[in-house]
Design an enzyme around this catalytic site. Structure first.
Site, short mmCIF file in Angstrom:
data_model
loop_
_atom_site.label_atom_id
_atom_site.label_comp_id
_atom_site.label_asym_id
_atom_site.label_seq_id
_atom_site.Cartn_x
_atom_site.Cartn_y
_atom_site.Cartn_z
N ALA A 385 0.95 -1.22 0.00
CA ALA A 385 -0.06 -0.08 0.08
C ALA A 385 0.76 1.29 0.04
CB ALA A 385 -0.84 -0.03 1.12
N CYS A 386 1.99 1.45 0.74
CA CYS A 386 2.95 2.37 0.78
C CYS A 386 3.58 2.58 -0.51
CB CYS A 386 3.82 2.25 2.12
SG CYS A 386 3.00 2.70 3.47
N ARG A 387 4.01 1.57 -1.21
CA ARG A 387 4.47 1.70 -2.37
C ARG A 387 3.77 2.38 -3.45
NH1 ARG A 387 5.47 -3.16 -6.70
NH2 ARG A 387 6.11 -1.94 -8.61
#
Length: 421
Positions: A385-387
């Site tokens: 998700a952070c990517r």
């Protein structure tokens, strides 16, 4: 008369639209999406829908995935990328329609997965936000999972911050070494200097600076597991005469007169209200002419809330806060540091996370054996998700270089940056 509910697959077809590149199969035998989709999602039990409907936003999705009630077959990042636009567009009318079609039983309260932390309000029993006791608890929750687990995810560098890729095809290890070297060059390190590395993690920056730049380094971390691992590694590499990693709150560092300070990935844990005191404390530890390099995740602008919410706050970084780079710069200036350079490395963090995701996928069975299936699912979801968030510019990563100028205004910096790429 009992109401006939809509098959789960049909519901997802309505919500995601016919063009969604995701195949969904459900516990009731229904399905949705193209059979040859690159990613398949299995809704394994009604619990998944209960989590999704009773906890709006990413928290419900996270609970369903961490609990194993929702499974992803294929690459998790690809699934999130495919679903992001559709989920972002869900309206209140969509949610009301969902409730009518699936039934109100999914609104009942169910216990969250064991990996979930209490709400921000309930964590007050550990003290006020960003007190020493509560910060220590928050750091231990995230970083004291298992050193072996982090070895599997991070790779040999044991660097848990954004790497700097000298070229697109560089390996993660090359990029992490390049990041440490870039920080050393920006700080102008030379043999005989003293470096303070706050939030030092497993000691990668301290070791690189001591080995390649001949400086004496003090690293501090609130994680007992990190400090123990780092100190053993320092001894094993023959650097104990130049480097030390201490299990300590940065606020308990009494030494002063450092030539340079590196803060890599710590500001996210400080809190927006504490930025002034944080940089003020560090500025007092620098000698005149000393440099400070702050490397941290930032918000894209000042309209974004500081506090982390939902999945990130409950599962990943409790009490975490992000600020826009302008707020970081202001706090540094107001503490007496002259800001001389700022660099956005947003795309580099997306590539770093891709490397960590690949490591976790490659070592999945060992990671589960080490930290448990739920914890491994938390890390897989948060990193993917952070990517995506870095790619979509929902968050950024900035390095900001400041200097404590001499009383007469001398900064002891070159007229133009000399640290290269």
């Amino acid at each position: 008369m009992n109401k006939v509910l809509t098959p789960v697959g049909e519901v997802f077809t309505r919500l995601l639209g016919p063009s969604a590149e995701v195949s969904i199969t459900a516990y009731d035998g229904s399905r949705s999406g193209p059979e040859d989709a690159p990613v398949a999602i299995e809704v394994r039990s009604p619990l998944a829908l209960t989590y999704l409907m009773s906890s709006p936003g990413d928290l419900g999705l996270a609970r369903a995935y961490v609990a194993g009630a929702l499974e992803v077959k294929g690459d998790l990042y690809t699934a999130l990328h495919a679903l992001a636009a559709q989920v972002d567009q869900l309206t209140t009318a969509d949610r009301v329609w969902l409730l009518r079609k699936l039934g109100s039983t999914h609104l009942r309260r169910v216990a969250p997965p064991a990996e979930e932390l209490p709400s921000r309000l309930r964590r007050t029993v550990q003290g006020l936000r960003h007190s020493k006791a509560r910060d220590s608890s928050a750091i231990a929750n995230h970083y004291d999972v298992s050193n072996r687990f982090y070895e599997l995810v991070l790779g040999p560098s044991m660097a848990y911050t954004c790497a700097v890729f000298p070229k697109a095809e560089a390996s993660l290890e090359e990029a992490q070494a390049n990041k440490f070297d870039l920080v050393c060059r920006k700080l102008g390190l030379k043999p005989g200097m003293r470096l303070l590395d706050v939030g030092c993690g497993w000691g990668g920056m301290a070791e690189h600076a001591a080995e390649h730049y001949g400086v004496t380094v003090l690293g501090v971390t609130l994680s007992r597991e990190q400090a123990s691992w780092a100190q053993k590694d320092i001894v094993a590499k023959g650097l104990a005469d130049r480097a030390e990693v201490r299990h300590s709150d940065y606020r308990d560092v009494t030494e002063t007169g450092f030539d340079a300070i590196s803060s890599i990935g710590l500001t996210e844990h400080i809190g927006a209200r504490n930025l002034g005191s944080y940089f003020g404390f560090l500025a007092k530890r620098l000698k005149p002419g000393g440099r400070l390099l702050n490397h941290c995740i930032t918000n894209p602008d000042t309209s974004v809330a500081h506090h982390s919410r939902g999945f990130i706050d409950r599962y990943v970084f409790p009490d975490g806060e992000l600020e826009a780079v302008g707020e970081i710069v202001t706090a540094m200036h107001d503490s007496g540091l002259e800001v001389r350079h700022s660099e956005n490395l947003r795309e580099h963090y997306a590539s770093t996370l891709a490397g960590w995701c690949a490591n976790l996928d490659e070592h999945w069975d060992e990671a589960v054996a080490e930290a448990g299936a739920g914890r491994s699912r938390v890390w897989a979801l948060y990193m993917a998700a952070c990517r995506l968030a870095f790619e979509r510019r929902e968050i950024e990563l900035h390095q900001v270089l400041g200097v404590k100028v001499e009383p007469g205004g001398e900064a002891h910096l070159p007229l133009r940056p000399d640290w290269g790429v």
